[in-house]
Design an enzyme around this catalytic site. Structure first.
Site, PDB file in Angstrom:
ATOM      1  N   TYR A  33       3.259   5.253  16.192  1.00 31.90           N
ATOM      2  CA  TYR A  33       1.999   4.509  15.985  1.00 31.90           C
ATOM      3  C   TYR A  33       0.795   5.329  16.478  1.00 31.90           C
ATOM      4  CZ  TYR A  33      -1.144   0.417  16.174  1.00 31.90           C
ATOM      5  OH  TYR A  33      -2.178  -0.470  16.001  1.00 31.90           O
TER       6      TYR A  33
ATOM      7  N   VAL B 101       0.814  -1.224   0.000  1.00 33.85           N
ATOM      8  CA  VAL B 101       0.000   0.000   0.000  1.00 33.85           C
ATOM      9  C   VAL B 101       0.845   1.271   0.000  1.00 33.85           C
ATOM     10  CG1 VAL B 101      -2.045  -1.047   1.063  1.00 33.85           C
ATOM     11  CG2 VAL B 101      -0.285  -0.034   2.545  1.00 33.85           C
TER      12      VAL B 101
ATOM     13  N   ASN C 104       0.348   5.733  23.828  1.00 31.07           N
ATOM     14  CA  ASN C 104       0.951   4.542  24.412  1.00 31.07           C
ATOM     15  C   ASN C 104       2.468   4.712  24.481  1.00 31.07           C
ATOM     16  OD1 ASN C 104       0.734   2.073  25.605  1.00 31.07           O
ATOM     17  ND2 ASN C 104       0.621   0.915  23.691  1.00 31.07           N
TER      18      ASN C 104
HETATM   19  P1  NAD Z   1      -0.877  -8.188  11.661  1.00 33.43           P
HETATM   20  O1  NAD Z   1       0.548  -7.740  11.761  1.00 33.43           O
HETATM   21  O2  NAD Z   1      -1.223  -9.550  12.149  1.00 33.43           O
HETATM   22  O3  NAD Z   1      -1.386  -8.039  10.156  1.00 33.43           O
HETATM   23  C1  NAD Z   1      -1.138  -6.886   9.393  1.00 33.43           C
HETATM   24  C2  NAD Z   1      -1.148  -7.244   7.916  1.00 33.43           C
HETATM   25  O4  NAD Z   1      -0.865  -6.027   7.175  1.00 33.43           O
HETATM   26  C3  NAD Z   1      -0.075  -8.253   7.548  1.00 33.43           C
HETATM   27  O5  NAD Z   1      -0.622  -9.286   6.751  1.00 33.43           O
HETATM   28  C4  NAD Z   1       0.940  -7.445   6.771  1.00 33.43           C
HETATM   29  O6  NAD Z   1       1.636  -8.176   5.776  1.00 33.43           O
HETATM   30  C5  NAD Z   1       0.048  -6.372   6.156  1.00 33.43           C
HETATM   31  N1  NAD Z   1       0.835  -5.200   5.744  1.00 33.43           N
HETATM   32  C6  NAD Z   1       1.827  -4.586   6.433  1.00 33.43           C
HETATM   33  N2  NAD Z   1       2.382  -3.613   5.678  1.00 33.43           N
HETATM   34  C7  NAD Z   1       1.729  -3.631   4.486  1.00 33.43           C
HETATM   35  C8  NAD Z   1       1.870  -2.874   3.288  1.00 33.43           C
HETATM   36  N3  NAD Z   1       2.801  -1.918   3.169  1.00 33.43           N
HETATM   37  N4  NAD Z   1       1.033  -3.139   2.261  1.00 33.43           N
HETATM   38  C9  NAD Z   1       0.094  -4.107   2.366  1.00 33.43           C
HETATM   39  N5  NAD Z   1      -0.072  -4.859   3.477  1.00 33.43           N
HETATM   40  C10 NAD Z   1       0.745  -4.624   4.523  1.00 33.43           C
HETATM   41  O7  NAD Z   1      -1.713  -7.065  12.445  1.00 33.43           O
HETATM   42  P2  NAD Z   1      -3.176  -7.137  13.102  1.00 33.43           P
HETATM   43  O8  NAD Z   1      -3.013  -7.297  14.565  1.00 33.43           O
HETATM   44  O9  NAD Z   1      -4.074  -8.050  12.360  1.00 33.43           O
HETATM   45  O10 NAD Z   1      -3.621  -5.614  12.868  1.00 33.43           O
HETATM   46  C11 NAD Z   1      -4.440  -5.194  11.781  1.00 33.43           C
HETATM   47  C12 NAD Z   1      -4.773  -3.721  11.981  1.00 33.43           C
HETATM   48  O11 NAD Z   1      -5.383  -3.522  13.248  1.00 33.43           O
HETATM   49  C13 NAD Z   1      -3.549  -2.813  11.962  1.00 33.43           C
HETATM   50  O12 NAD Z   1      -3.882  -1.601  11.318  1.00 33.43           O
HETATM   51  C14 NAD Z   1      -3.279  -2.569  13.431  1.00 33.43           C
HETATM   52  O13 NAD Z   1      -2.577  -1.377  13.640  1.00 33.43           O
HETATM   53  C15 NAD Z   1      -4.687  -2.532  13.988  1.00 33.43           C
HETATM   54  N6  NAD Z   1      -4.794  -2.821  15.421  1.00 33.43           N
HETATM   55  C16 NAD Z   1      -4.523  -4.052  15.938  1.00 33.43           C
HETATM   56  C17 NAD Z   1      -4.683  -4.273  17.301  1.00 33.43           C
HETATM   57  C18 NAD Z   1      -4.447  -5.625  17.928  1.00 33.43           C
HETATM   58  O14 NAD Z   1      -4.700  -5.768  19.138  1.00 33.43           O
HETATM   59  N7  NAD Z   1      -4.007  -6.629  17.209  1.00 33.43           N
HETATM   60  C19 NAD Z   1      -5.086  -3.247  18.136  1.00 33.43           C
HETATM   61  C20 NAD Z   1      -5.342  -2.000  17.589  1.00 33.43           C
HETATM   62  C21 NAD Z   1      -5.209  -1.802  16.223  1.00 33.43           C
END
Ligand code: NAD
Length: 448
Positions: free
Chosen positions: A354, A263, A348
């Site tokens: 972030y 992206v 945080n």
């Molecule tokens: P994750 O790391 O398990 O998955 C993230 C996915 O995004 C991965 O498959 C990765 O390859 C993809 N990605 C990273 N950079 C990319 C790029 N440049 N282009 C395309 N794809 C890309 O993370 P997650 O825990 O599933 O988190 C998903 C979303 O939720 C994120 O935006 C994260 O910030 C947000 N989030 C997660 C939590 C949590 O508790 N897990 C809490 C708050 C927010």
């Protein structure tokens, strides 16, 4: 792949054992409830629905929810309590909340639902009314903190200009009452005046729609793809080229297609627009889920960490949405859903990059909503709290347990909880919901 089901935390394992349960009872320790989650065909509520209040919404709501099990006067156990507080126009009137909820609240069953409906304070017709309506927020959030056994409480402000049929409110009310909102609590949602068209089927509201999910190879993104597909959408699953195998697995599982797309690539928006226009005449839904963390205390952070987080989490969603709209690759009536975080609300330690990026996502949603409204496109954000994924599994154990327990629901959420909230925003019947940020955090104490 960080899938929906992950191992329960250490604390949950302990409490789940007989000696652990005994100790928890003796010392008054929190005992996380197993939350009721959505399954197709399940009854809309776990018990009868008690509706109260004397405002402009109460009668239309009875009609809107005519397929719900309404409580009889003899009932003392409830699946949900819905109170129309739009009739409260001054502080004295707030006593209505006490009169309705005080006797009923004890009867609310496991995973029960409280929904308070008010008039958007900024649109109230007098100073007295605005004060009273704003007071609903403190009431509802406090109720959320008092509820036990997996019950949740939300406040929905409805525009005073909403048409009497309340079609614009229906998708929100159904979502909040259902098991789909299992991990959403203490939220305040504003529903605009616009009417909405109910989908032919509430079980498959996205039938015929095309959705793009970024970061779909694993974690929350993979589950968003699954839930949107369950709701009938054809899902284009996008992720970085290196995620290849996992991405194909998601795409196969949901009967969609995979698209290798970083992206942050300068041509990402153009490429996606081209792809969508060539194959589908454009997309109906884009979910900007791809996100990364590069944690360091600010004093120790290098520019690369700062820039990488900003590029993936904030700049990419902004630029891609702009490009899709400019090229007509996001259809009229489209849905943009961004993924923020409670770190963007509370801040945080170790996450200045972030936190800034995720707060920026909120700014983007709020600033863009009025602009996209001209094309009947909505833009909203989910702000997950502690969700059980690879991202949170990497947190040191003590902090991880604290993250789970420091919320009204006293546990971490599942990826499906975020995905269900995304699906509610994506629903064609959610056209009156825009510019909103809804936390999926079990009413986490962080950033409260
Ligand atoms: P994750 O790391 O398990 O998955 C993230 C996915 O995004 C991965 O498959 C990765 O390859 C993809 N990605 C990273 N950079 C990319 C790029 N440049 N282009 C395309 N794809 C890309 O993370 P997650 O825990 O599933 O988190 C998903 C979303 O939720 C994120 O935006 C994260 O910030 C947000 N989030 C997660 C939590 C949590 O508790 N897990 C809490 C708050 C927010």
């Amino acid at each position: 792949m960080a899938e929906t089901k992950s191992a329960p935390g250490l604390y949950a394992q302990l409490i789940g054992s007989a000696p652990g349960a005994f100790l928890a009872k003796q010392f008054g320790l929190p005992k996380p409830e197993k939350l009721r989650r959505y399954e197709p065909g399940q009854p809309p509520l776990a018990g009868p629905l008690l509706v109260g209040g004397n405002g402009r919404l109460v009668e239309p709501i009875r009609t809107l929810l005519s397929d719900y099990p309404f409580a009889d006067p003899a009932d003392t156990a409830y699946g949900a309590l819905v109170f129309d507080a739009t009739g409260i126009t001054d502080v004295a009137g707030l006593e209505q909340l006490f009169t309705f909820f005080q006797p009923a609240i004890k009867g609310l069953g496991p995973s029960g639902r409280v929904v308070v409906l008010g008039t958007t304070p900024e649109e109230a017709s007098s100073v007295d009314e605005r004060i009273a309506q704003r007071a609903l927020e403190g009431f509802t959030r406090s109720v959320g903190k008092e509820l036990r056994r997996g019950a949740t409480a939300q406040l929905v402000y409805v525009s005073p200009d909403a048409a009497t049929g309340l079609s614009g409110l229906e998708s929100t009310l159904r979502f909040l009452l259902s098991a789909k909102s299992a991990f959403v609590s203490g939220q305040v949602i504003r529903v605009g005046a616009g009417d909405a068209k109910a989908p032919e089927s509430w079980e498959r509201p996205l039938a015929g729609k095309v959705a793009v999910v970024t970061g779909a190879a694993r974690g929350i993104g993979a589950t968003i793809a699954e839930v949107l597909a369950r709701d009938g959408a054809h899902v284009v699953c996008a992720d970085i080229p290196a995620a290849g195998d996992a991405l194909s697995q998601t795409a196969n599982k949901v009967g969609g297609v995979s698209l290798a797309l970083d992206v942050t690539a300068p041509d990402a928006g153009d490429r996606l627009a081209e792809y969508l226009l060539e194959r589908h005449d454009g997309a109906d839904i884009i979910v900007h889920n791809a996100g990364i963390t590069r944690d360091k205390l600010l004093a120790n952070m290098d520019a690369a960490r700062w820039n990488a987080v900003m590029a993936v989490n904030l700049l990419a969603p902004q630029k891609i949405t702009e490009k899709l709209v400019e090229k007509g690759a996001l259809k009229e009536g489209g849905r943009v859903v961004d993924v923020s975080s409670i770190a963007g609300i509370a801040g945080n330690r170790g996450q200045t990059n972030y936190g800034a990026s995720k707060a920026g996502v909120i700014g983007m949603v709020q600033a863009t909503a009025p602009v996209l409204a001209e094309k009947n496109i909505t833009i909203n954000a989910v702000a997950p709290g502690f969700i059980e994924t690879a991202m949170t599994a990497a947190i040191p154990v003590a902090t991880r347990e604290a993250g789970r327990l420091m919320s009204s629901l006293q546990q971490g959420g599942q990826t499906v909880d975020v995905a269900e909230t995304v699906a509610w925003f994506a629903n064609p019947a959610s056209s009156a919901v825009t510019g909103q940020v809804v936390r999926v955090c079990g009413q986490s104490m962080l950033g409260a």
